[in-house]
Design a protein around this motif. Structure first.
Motif, PDB file in Angstrom:
ATOM      1  N   UNK A  75       0.841  -1.201   0.000  1.00 47.02           N
ATOM      2  CA  UNK A  75       0.000   0.000   0.000  1.00 47.02           C
ATOM      3  C   UNK A  75       0.879   1.255   0.000  1.00 47.02           C
ATOM      4  N   UNK A  76       1.933   1.242   0.799  1.00 45.22           N
ATOM      5  CA  UNK A  76       2.819   2.401   0.841  1.00 45.22           C
ATOM      6  C   UNK A  76       3.663   2.534  -0.416  1.00 45.22           C
ATOM      7  N   UNK A  98       2.136   1.266 -12.071  1.00 45.36           N
ATOM      8  CA  UNK A  98       2.782   0.678 -10.897  1.00 45.36           C
ATOM      9  C   UNK A  98       1.935   0.846  -9.646  1.00 45.36           C
ATOM     10  N   UNK A  99       1.170   1.930  -9.568  1.00 43.57           N
ATOM     11  CA  UNK A  99       0.228   2.100  -8.466  1.00 43.57           C
ATOM     12  C   UNK A  99      -0.822   0.991  -8.513  1.00 43.57           C
ATOM     13  N   UNK A 100      -1.322   0.692  -9.697  1.00 43.77           N
ATOM     14  CA  UNK A 100      -2.302  -0.381  -9.843  1.00 43.77           C
ATOM     15  C   UNK A 100      -1.730  -1.736  -9.479  1.00 43.77           C
ATOM     16  N   UNK A 101      -0.520  -2.016  -9.919  1.00 40.93           N
ATOM     17  CA  UNK A 101       0.126  -3.292  -9.602  1.00 40.93           C
ATOM     18  C   UNK A 101       0.280  -3.448  -8.089  1.00 40.93           C
ATOM     19  N   UNK A 102       0.822  -2.436  -7.424  1.00 39.12           N
ATOM     20  CA  UNK A 102       1.031  -2.527  -5.974  1.00 39.12           C
ATOM     21  C   UNK A 102      -0.297  -2.580  -5.226  1.00 39.12           C
ATOM     22  N   UNK A 103      -1.308  -1.881  -5.728  1.00 34.44           N
ATOM     23  CA  UNK A 103      -2.633  -1.938  -5.096  1.00 34.44           C
ATOM     24  C   UNK A 103      -3.264  -3.318  -5.258  1.00 34.44           C
ATOM     25  N   UNK A 104      -3.090  -3.920  -6.429  1.00 37.54           N
ATOM     26  CA  UNK A 104      -3.617  -5.270  -6.645  1.00 37.54           C
ATOM     27  C   UNK A 104      -2.968  -6.281  -5.724  1.00 37.54           C
ATOM     28  N   UNK A 148      -4.310  -3.224 -11.701  1.00 40.10           N
ATOM     29  CA  UNK A 148      -4.659  -3.888 -10.433  1.00 40.10           C
ATOM     30  C   UNK A 148      -5.491  -5.137 -10.706  1.00 40.10           C
ATOM     31  N   UNK A 149      -6.459  -5.007 -11.590  1.00 40.90           N
ATOM     32  CA  UNK A 149      -7.305  -6.156 -11.899  1.00 40.90           C
ATOM     33  C   UNK A 149      -6.571  -7.237 -12.689  1.00 40.90           C
ATOM     34  N   UNK A 150      -5.543  -6.861 -13.427  1.00 41.13           N
ATOM     35  CA  UNK A 150      -4.727  -7.852 -14.123  1.00 41.13           C
ATOM     36  C   UNK A 150      -4.034  -8.764 -13.108  1.00 41.13           C
TER      37      UNK A 150
END
Length: 177
Positions: A75-76, A98-104, A148-150
C-alpha cells in the motif's frame, strides 16, 4: 503466499521467515522515510522514524513476517507511486500502472487495506491533478484499475486451475476456518 514461496526455496526454517520479515520491515521504513522527508528535514525524519519503528516493533502483536505487514508495504509502495504522479504529471501513466500493480498485490493480501487505501489515495491524486490534466487523469485511472485487476485476475486464474478459487473466496467472505 510469500511464506509458501520462502519455505519452498529455503526450507521450512523459522529463521528464514524472520530474516524476510526484517528485510521487509527495513524496506517499509525506507519507503516511509522517503515519503516523510518531503515534509521534514532528514535528521528530524530519521529520529522520528527510528523512534516510531522501535515502538511499533516492540508491540506484542507485531509479527515480522505477517501478511498485514506485506499488505501495508505494498500500500505504501502505491502511495509512493501516487506522489510520483503528483510530482511528475507528464509520467502519470507509468506511475499509475505501478500504483495499480502494488494496489492489486496489497488487495490480494488484505482486501480492506488494498481496496480502501487504493480508492482513497487514487481519488485524492485525481482531485489534485484533474483540473490541469483531465484527459491524463482519466486515462491513468483506467490504467491503474486495469493493472490492479490484471494482477487479481492472474492470481484468480491460478487459484481456479488449482481448485483453490472457491475456497479462497469462501475464506475471505465467509470467515476463516
Amino acid at each position: 503466499s510469500i511464506t509458501t514461496v520462502l519455505c519452498k526455496i529455503f526450507g521450512s526454517q523459522f529463521i528464514v521467515l524472520r530474516y524476510y520479515g526484517v528485510i521487509e520491515r527495513l524496506v517499509f521504513i525506507a519507503i516511509v522515510f522517503l515519503l516523510v522527508k518531503r515534509v521534514y528535514n532528514e535528521k528530524i525524519t530519521f529520529i522520528s522514524l527510528l523512534t516510531a519503528a522501535i515502538i511499533y516493533i516492540s508491540n506484542v502483536q507485531d509479527v515480522f513476517f505477517s501478511y498485514y505487514q506485506s499488505a501495508f508495504l505494498f500500500a505504501f509502495v502505491g502511495l509512493l507511486f501516487c506522489i510520483k504522479m503528483l510530482e511528475k504529471p507528464n509520467n502519470m501513466c507509468k506511475y499509475a500502472f505501478w500504483f495499480g500493480i502494488s494496489s492489486g498485490i496489497s488487495f490480494l493480501m488484505k482486501q480492506n487495506v488494498g481496496s480502501l487505501f487504493a480508492i482513497v489515495v487514487g481519488i485524492c491524486v485525481a482531485c489534485f491533478l484533474y483540473k490541469e490534466h483531465k484527459r491524463d487523469v482519466i486515462y491513468s485511472g483506467f490504467i491503474a484499475f486495469f493493472s490492479a485487476n490484471f494482477i487479481i485476475a492472474g492470481v484468480g486464474l491460478y487459484l481456479y486451475f488449482n481448485d483453490a478459487l472457491f475456497p479462497f473466496l469462501n475464506q475471505i467472505f465467509s470467515g476463516a476456518s
